[in-house]
Design a protein around this motif. Sequence first.
Motif, PDB file in Angstrom:
ATOM      1  N   LEU A 431       0.828  -1.204   0.000  1.00 27.46           N
ATOM      2  CA  LEU A 431       0.000   0.000   0.000  1.00 27.46           C
ATOM      3  C   LEU A 431       0.867   1.260   0.000  1.00 27.46           C
ATOM      4  CD1 LEU A 431      -2.780  -1.025   2.562  1.00 27.46           C
ATOM      5  CD2 LEU A 431      -3.094  -0.590   0.109  1.00 27.46           C
ATOM      6  N   MET A 432       1.945   1.224   0.782  1.00 30.83           N
ATOM      7  CA  MET A 432       2.835   2.387   0.858  1.00 30.83           C
ATOM      8  C   MET A 432       3.537   2.618  -0.476  1.00 30.83           C
ATOM      9  SD  MET A 432       4.334   1.615   4.695  1.00 30.83           S
ATOM     10  CE  MET A 432       5.525   2.946   4.719  1.00 30.83           C
ATOM     11  N   GLN A 433       3.935   1.536  -1.138  1.00 29.82           N
ATOM     12  CA  GLN A 433       4.586   1.659  -2.437  1.00 29.82           C
ATOM     13  C   GLN A 433       3.629   2.253  -3.472  1.00 29.82           C
ATOM     14  OE1 GLN A 433       7.703   1.215  -3.382  1.00 29.82           O
ATOM     15  NE2 GLN A 433       7.275   1.640  -5.540  1.00 29.82           N
ATOM     16  N   ASN A 434       2.391   1.735  -3.497  1.00 26.88           N
ATOM     17  CA  ASN A 434       1.392   2.248  -4.445  1.00 26.88           C
ATOM     18  C   ASN A 434       1.044   3.702  -4.153  1.00 26.88           C
ATOM     19  OD1 ASN A 434       1.298  -0.258  -5.658  1.00 26.88           O
ATOM     20  ND2 ASN A 434      -0.454  -0.958  -4.427  1.00 26.88           N
ATOM     21  N   LEU A 435       0.977   4.020  -2.866  1.00 23.00           N
ATOM     22  CA  LEU A 435       0.648   5.389  -2.473  1.00 23.00           C
ATOM     23  C   LEU A 435       1.730   6.355  -2.934  1.00 23.00           C
ATOM     24  CD1 LEU A 435      -1.332   7.196  -0.864  1.00 23.00           C
ATOM     25  CD2 LEU A 435       0.081   6.764   1.158  1.00 23.00           C
ATOM     26  N   VAL A 448      -2.812  14.378   1.560  1.00 22.10           N
ATOM     27  CA  VAL A 448      -3.406  13.044   1.721  1.00 22.10           C
ATOM     28  C   VAL A 448      -2.304  11.993   1.805  1.00 22.10           C
ATOM     29  CG1 VAL A 448      -4.889  11.299   0.674  1.00 22.10           C
ATOM     30  CG2 VAL A 448      -5.508  13.722   0.528  1.00 22.10           C
ATOM     31  N   PHE A 449      -1.276  12.169   0.960  1.00 26.25           N
ATOM     32  CA  PHE A 449      -0.146  11.235   0.965  1.00 26.25           C
ATOM     33  C   PHE A 449       0.523  11.179   2.346  1.00 26.25           C
ATOM     34  CE2 PHE A 449       4.500  10.962   0.726  1.00 26.25           C
ATOM     35  CZ  PHE A 449       4.648   9.662   0.254  1.00 26.25           C
ATOM     36  N   GLN A 450       0.794  12.336   2.920  1.00 27.90           N
ATOM     37  CA  GLN A 450       1.467  12.378   4.224  1.00 27.90           C
ATOM     38  C   GLN A 450       0.621  11.731   5.309  1.00 27.90           C
ATOM     39  OE1 GLN A 450       2.317  16.554   4.686  1.00 27.90           O
ATOM     40  NE2 GLN A 450       4.288  16.400   3.648  1.00 27.90           N
ATOM     41  N   THR A 451      -0.697  12.007   5.301  1.00 32.94           N
ATOM     42  CA  THR A 451      -1.586  11.447   6.323  1.00 32.94           C
ATOM     43  C   THR A 451      -1.647   9.922   6.233  1.00 32.94           C
ATOM     44  OG1 THR A 451      -2.943  13.452   6.294  1.00 32.94           O
ATOM     45  CG2 THR A 451      -3.916  11.467   7.254  1.00 32.94           C
ATOM     46  N   LEU A 452      -1.860   9.412   5.022  1.00 33.86           N
ATOM     47  CA  LEU A 452      -1.978   7.970   4.849  1.00 33.86           C
ATOM     48  C   LEU A 452      -0.647   7.259   5.076  1.00 33.86           C
ATOM     49  CD1 LEU A 452      -4.311   7.755   1.718  1.00 33.86           C
ATOM     50  CD2 LEU A 452      -4.892   7.294   4.103  1.00 33.86           C
ATOM     51  N   TYR A 456      -0.056   4.257   7.678  1.00 31.52           N
ATOM     52  CA  TYR A 456       0.417   2.940   7.267  1.00 31.52           C
ATOM     53  C   TYR A 456       1.743   2.585   7.950  1.00 31.52           C
ATOM     54  CZ  TYR A 456      -3.055   3.027   3.485  1.00 31.52           C
ATOM     55  OH  TYR A 456      -4.215   3.056   2.763  1.00 31.52           O
ATOM     56  N   GLU A 457       2.640   3.552   8.024  1.00 30.40           N
ATOM     57  CA  GLU A 457       3.959   3.293   8.616  1.00 30.40           C
ATOM     58  C   GLU A 457       3.844   2.965  10.103  1.00 30.40           C
ATOM     59  OE1 GLU A 457       8.091   2.899   9.165  1.00 30.40           O
ATOM     60  OE2 GLU A 457       6.698   2.648   7.488  1.00 30.40           O
TER      61      GLU A 457
END
Length: 554
Positions: A431-435, A448-452, A456-457
Amino acid sequence: MDEKTYNVGIYCRLSNDDERDGESVSIENQKLLLQRYVREKGWNEVDTYIDDGYSGTNFQRPGVKRLIADAKSGRINVILVKDLSRFGRNYIEFGQYTDYLFPSIGCRFIALNNGVDTVRQDGSTDVMCFLNLFNEFYSRDTSKKVKAVKRACAEDGKFMGTYPAFGYKRDPGDKHHLVIDEETAPTVRSIFAMRATGMTFRSIALALNDRGIPSPGMLYYRRKGQADPRRANHRWADQTVKNILRNEVYIGNMVQGKSGTLSYKSRKLVAKPKDQWIRVEGTHEAIISRDVWDTVVSIDRKKVRKSETADGIRSIFTGLVYCADCGFKMYNRVERFTYKDGRPGRYSSFVCGNYSRSGKSACTVHTVYENVLEQLVLADIREKAQDTGHGQERLLEQVIRIKDKERHSRAASCKQELKAAAARVKELESLMQNLYEDKCTGVVPQTVFQTLMQKYETERVQKAAALPELERKAKEQLEDGFDADHWAGVIRRYTEVTRLDETILFELIDRIEVGEAKKRGSIRVQPIKIFYRYRVSRGTAFAGKEGISPMVGR
């Protein structure tokens, strides 16, 4: 400045890592060599500063501190050492003194054997930085060798600590072997015996203080014939009791390497992970039997806390009884009344702790009277004890079969949990790679990228950190063998027991699960499960209208 006005401070150091029998490094030889040099020069010897037994990797040494203070105050203006390594082996801190502090206060520094003199312009100080670096490398190498030797000795089961555990002393014939201290061992046995009855750490400490037994620290200084320099109350504390009860040394095992320093330059101790401890079994005579140790460990796992009731009478079942439906511990409730003839009476019962705290929306009451529970458990223990004397082989085969089934079931559950956690870690990484790719292509905004990504991390780190523990649990479940002969020997002792106490319960029983009572015609039926520490027994308590008569169902 005229040389005759030089006031010299002679500094000598010898650490535990140095060759003490070497003629060139002994404190006395250092001092004589430097004093002779001062006399030849016609200088004034003001004082001698000595650090014996201190490492040169840091400058927090009493001799150095006093030397620097005198140099800053102007009492001395020359510091004389045999060689650079005597002053210190820390490359960075050494340079702070010789390159900045000493020149700023007008203090001359001389390392006699290295030919270093900070007032000379012949280039003698040009190699000083390299010499200091080599000295630091020497300290690092020595530290590695010392640690390797100590670890090898610990892995051989040799005691490498400074002070033996309370209850033991060093063997006069071998300082790396422990023998029982007959003066303090009875106190250790008493501590374990009290804990085996469910007493709290604090209650045990208070009992020891009431009996006037000296604490380990107090006894240490008393044996040395010295007053305790610490600001302490010289009494037992709950933490001291806890440390004793959780120390495997009392069953003959040596566990070392629990802490260590971050580097050879630091003396600060930090705790090591449990998988890095050095554990060797059977290195010395045990003070505590394995049965008592297992009982105490079982109590710790249950986190038993026996709080005082209103009338001061504590139930022997506290900490062992659980609700069969919600899993909460059962709460001991005491009801007092007065008989017609004026005698005081009491009912002691257990109710679901979840119900007691949150009401019917959480669970149901699950009430069971303590006298019913006691009769049921006593009858079952006696029956199991008698069974070991009749048809023991058949019984033990049955027990082994039950325990193996339970163990493999728990292992399968742990493996399933491990598999799910590992799969989730891989999923989160994907998920992190796709994001990240979506962010680069502009599909996902930066906010949105930073929040997700943070979400995930955080979950990935938590899941990944839990994997080693899950692997350990799965492995333990498969390796957790069952000693049927040992169990038979333990429970056989209670064939004729007529009264239960806390020691018997904690030695034999892991937990008791109480189900909700149901009406079957005119009788009250309540399922009870007794989980022994070695096997499982099923029972049912029956209650009539006029009284309670426990029976064990089959």
